[in-house]
Motif scaffolding. Structure first.
Motif, PDB file in Angstrom:
ATOM      1  N   TRP A 144      20.392 -12.805  -2.204  1.00 14.02           N
ATOM      2  CA  TRP A 144      20.383 -14.196  -2.651  1.00 14.02           C
ATOM      3  C   TRP A 144      20.643 -14.281  -4.144  1.00 14.02           C
ATOM      4  CZ3 TRP A 144      20.808 -17.210   1.337  1.00 14.02           C
ATOM      5  CH2 TRP A 144      20.234 -16.832   2.553  1.00 14.02           C
ATOM      6  N   THR A 167      19.529 -23.280  -5.847  1.00  8.07           N
ATOM      7  CA  THR A 167      19.012 -23.193  -4.472  1.00  8.07           C
ATOM      8  C   THR A 167      18.958 -21.747  -4.014  1.00  8.07           C
ATOM      9  OG1 THR A 167      19.837 -25.397  -3.902  1.00  8.07           O
ATOM     10  CG2 THR A 167      19.382 -23.889  -2.081  1.00  8.07           C
ATOM     11  N   GLU A 168      20.010 -20.981  -4.303  1.00  8.22           N
ATOM     12  CA  GLU A 168      20.041 -19.569  -3.908  1.00  8.22           C
ATOM     13  C   GLU A 168      19.030 -18.753  -4.707  1.00  8.22           C
ATOM     14  OE1 GLU A 168      21.740 -19.099  -1.275  1.00  8.22           O
ATOM     15  OE2 GLU A 168      22.694 -21.066  -1.402  1.00  8.22           O
ATOM     16  N   GLN A 196      16.201 -19.793  -5.874  1.00 10.01           N
ATOM     17  CA  GLN A 196      14.875 -20.097  -5.350  1.00 10.01           C
ATOM     18  C   GLN A 196      14.586 -19.324  -4.071  1.00 10.01           C
ATOM     19  OE1 GLN A 196      15.413 -24.332  -5.351  1.00 10.01           O
ATOM     20  NE2 GLN A 196      14.444 -24.605  -7.345  1.00 10.01           N
ATOM     21  N   LYS A 197      15.619 -19.078  -3.267  1.00 11.69           N
ATOM     22  CA  LYS A 197      15.435 -18.248  -2.071  1.00 11.69           C
ATOM     23  C   LYS A 197      15.074 -16.816  -2.472  1.00 11.69           C
ATOM     24  CE  LYS A 197      18.738 -20.901   0.734  1.00 11.69           C
ATOM     25  NZ  LYS A 197      20.091 -20.885   1.351  1.00 11.69           N
ATOM     26  N   GLU A 214      11.460 -16.775  -3.570  1.00 10.46           N
ATOM     27  CA  GLU A 214      10.543 -16.882  -2.425  1.00 10.46           C
ATOM     28  C   GLU A 214      10.326 -15.525  -1.764  1.00 10.46           C
ATOM     29  OE1 GLU A 214      12.147 -19.798   0.187  1.00 10.46           O
ATOM     30  OE2 GLU A 214      11.894 -21.454  -1.238  1.00 10.46           O
TER      31      GLU A 214
END
Length: 247
Positions: free
Chosen positions: A143, A162-163, A165-166, A169
């Motif tokens: 990611w 967005t990527e 944040q993946k 996570e």
């Protein structure tokens, strides 16, 4: 099980344990009496690459290819070696062949992505990272790679975040993911969001950083946010790095 097969399995086990010299010694001994064994030569090339012997790895892998089709892993190693010694055209041809394969061992995909990164082909590097992410690799690197190559290809920065944040996570303690997200948020003018990400970084993570530029960026953010504890920790770490450079 034949003697050669048994010894090869022992060499592979040594290689996987990081005992490259012992693995090399075992395979070299076998090759004295079996120089035209393609699988042995391929294994020798893979081991030599791990030892940092790039020219030796290329010689073994090229010789192995005279007797057997190289495995996808062997081809990947050969492409890596070609790229490292400046044979970019040959490296590009192999990496392009590999990415065209519909089924690849997930562990090869990050290596292929790194290869295309080295070749400056961010589009195919992005494809390799996406396939790695889809394969279920249980870390944030695919990611993070997707985000990096999307940024280089001028995707909208909101998509890049967005990527990232993946990636965070999956590996919340990987500080470089957060630092990259902070940088993107700042580029977008989202300074409050950048401060929120920086506030999630622990003191021990700051002390583990070895990049002075990243520390100075964090220091500026913490100063603006009035986060005295993290600001002081950044200053301490910057001083430590400067002391190390002076020694």
């Amino acid at each position: 099980m034949s003697h050669i097969t048994h010894c090869m399995e022992s060499a592979i086990s040594l290689y996987r344990d990081g005992q490259y010299d012992a693995a090399d010694e075992l395979v070299s001994h076998l090759l004295q009496t079996n120089p035209d064994d393609g699988k042995l030569q391929e294994l020798h090339g893979i081991i030599r690459n791990a030892q940092g012997n790039l020219e030796g790895a290329i010689a073994s892998l090229e010789y192995a290819s005279l007797f057997i089709p190289l495995s996808l892993a062997g081809q990947c190693v050969l492409a890596q070696c070609y790229l490292a010694v400046g044979q970019r055209k040959l490296a590009n041809e192999i990496f392009r062949f590999l990415i065209s394969r519909p089924r690849l061992t997930p562990s090869l995909l990050p290596l292929i992505a790194a290869g295309f990164t080295g070749l400056g082909n961010h589009q195919l590097a992005l494809e390799a990272c996406r396939r790695a992410a889809e394969s279920g690799i249980d870390n944030g690197e695919p990611w993070f790679g997707i985000a990096h190559h999307m940024e280089r290809l001028d995707y909208p920065l909101e998509m890049v975040t967005t990527e990232l944040q993946k990636a965070i996570e999956l590996e919340p303690r990987r500080i470089r993911y957060r630092i990259k997200l902070i940088s993107i948020r700042q580029r977008m003018g989202h300074h409050t969001e950048a401060q929120a990400v920086a506030a999630q970084i622990c003191l021990d993570q700051i002390l583990s950083l070895r990049c002075a530029d990243s520390l100075k960026r964090l220091l500026s953010i913490y100063n603006d946010a009035g986060d005295d504890e993290r600001s002081k920790t950044c200053q301490i770490r910057i001083c430590e790095l400067e002391t190390d450079d002076d020694e």
